[in-house]
Design an enzyme around this catalytic site. Structure first.
Site, PDB file in Angstrom:
ATOM      1  CB  SER A 123      -4.451  -6.807   4.533  1.00 28.07           C
ATOM      2  OG  SER A 123      -4.139  -5.610   3.874  1.00 28.07           O
ATOM      3  NE  ARG A 124      -8.757 -11.871   2.516  1.00 28.32           N
ATOM      4  CZ  ARG A 124      -9.262 -10.950   1.693  1.00 28.32           C
ATOM      5  NH1 ARG A 124      -8.481 -10.349   0.834  1.00 28.32           N
ATOM      6  NH2 ARG A 124     -10.542 -10.649   1.742  1.00 28.32           N
ATOM      7  CG  ASP A 160      -6.002  -6.719  -5.522  1.00 30.63           C
ATOM      8  OD1 ASP A 160      -6.551  -7.715  -5.067  1.00 30.63           O
ATOM      9  OD2 ASP A 160      -5.241  -5.995  -4.846  1.00 30.63           O
ATOM     10  CG  HIS A 201      -1.867  -1.062   1.383  1.00 37.39           C
ATOM     11  ND1 HIS A 201      -1.769  -2.049   2.334  1.00 37.39           N
ATOM     12  CD2 HIS A 201      -2.991  -1.339   0.681  1.00 37.39           C
ATOM     13  CE1 HIS A 201      -2.782  -2.874   2.222  1.00 37.39           C
ATOM     14  NE2 HIS A 201      -3.547  -2.480   1.231  1.00 37.39           N
TER      15      HIS A 201
END
Ligand code: AMP
Length: 280
Positions: A188-189, A152, A37
């Protein structure tokens, strides 16, 4: 860094900055920020006068209520990280602010056949949720430039189509995937992986890298099969590991020198996605 929770306050701020001819860069996220990010924020900082990051865990893009409920929300740490990279504005609305009582989704159905494969097939309605929230955020933030991660990839194609159709003045920027030292794409996972799963998770990158290093016409289908068998057997629950055309996401039936591998696999309770561009 200025924090806004109300859309109208952010809108007033943006209007004022734009009236002074300043360029607004926007990085939408769901928080639990990591270096991936932050690389988007850094890219935006280089090319814009004011960088806005949003943190909003968007309910309409989740398929499973448990995934939504368990999504990490370490907002204090996120604020600290954003300040470290000199982000100018954080927009952190609550669910009512963006949806009120209206949880109807916009439709991405007619965006093209790439909507219905891979993530679109595995997560019905997911891209409708993405289009809904991204359009809402674009209307509030009115950015000149937006920054999305290749992590993504399919989402990037969706957002590009949304921009072409409804927000043609916005410039779309694709940023490379940030990886851990062993190749695992930052996500984040990842914090949900156990120590053992975390060690194994590097195999996702290894499988794609195996194909990338050997990408040529001769035996390309066997190569893909070998990568899957070597690296992604149990305990991986492999959903897809597909070599596709990079624009249409149609799975290759014949060799193409430029293509992309996209993959989704679950380890324990954690679903991971990744991709890698191929060229010969
Ligand atoms: P998310 O918070 O997962 O919705 O992601 C927000 C943005 O960060 C999206 O544009 C993602 O593609 C991007 N992103 C997530 N992980 C990475 C990564 N490892 N490298 C680069 N960008 C990423």
């Amino acid at each position: 860094m200025i924090l806004f929770q109300k859309s109208k306050d952010l809108q007033a701020f943006i209007e004022q900055k734009k009236s002074n001819n300043l360029q607004i860069g926007f990085v939408p996220t769901m928080g639990a920020l990591h270096l991936g990010h932050l690389s988007l924020i850094r890219a935006a900082k280089k090319n814009c006068d004011i960088v806005v990051c949003s943190i909003f865990v968007n309910p309409t893009q989740f398929n499973q209520i448990s995934d939504l409920e368990n999504y990490p929300r370490p907002i204090e740490n996120d604020i600290k990280l954003l300040m470290e990279v000199d982000c100018d504005v954080l927009f952190h609305p609550d669910v009512n602010e963006l949806y009120g009582e209206d949880f109807t989704k916009d439709s991405s159905d007619n965006y093209g056949s790439f909507i219905h494969v891979l993530e679109g097939k595995s997560r019905p309605g997911h891209f409708d949720g993405v289009v809904t929230i991204v359009a809402k955020l674009f209307r509030i933030c009115k950015p000149n430039k937006v920054y999305f991660g290749q992590k993504d990839y399919q989402q990037c194609l969706v957002v590009k189509t949304l921009i072409e159709r409804q927000f043609s003045s916005i410039q779309f920027n694709l940023c490379p995937i940030e990886r851990e030292l062993d190749g695992l794409a930052m996500s984040s996972r990842n914090i949900r992986l156990t120590i053992e799963e975390r060690k194994l998770a590097t195999n996702i990158f290894k499988a794609m890298d195996f194909v990338q290093k050997r990408w040529e016409k001769e035996n390309w289908q066997l190569l893909v099969k070998e990568a899957i068998e070597t690296f992604l057997g149990p305990p991986f629950q492999l959903e897809y590991f597909c070599v596709c055309n990079k624009d249409t996401l149609e799975e290759l039936t014949e060799f193409e020198s430029e293509a992309i591998i996209l993959t989704a696999a679950t380890l324990g309770k954690t679903r991971l996605i990744d991709n890698l561009l191929l060229s010969h």
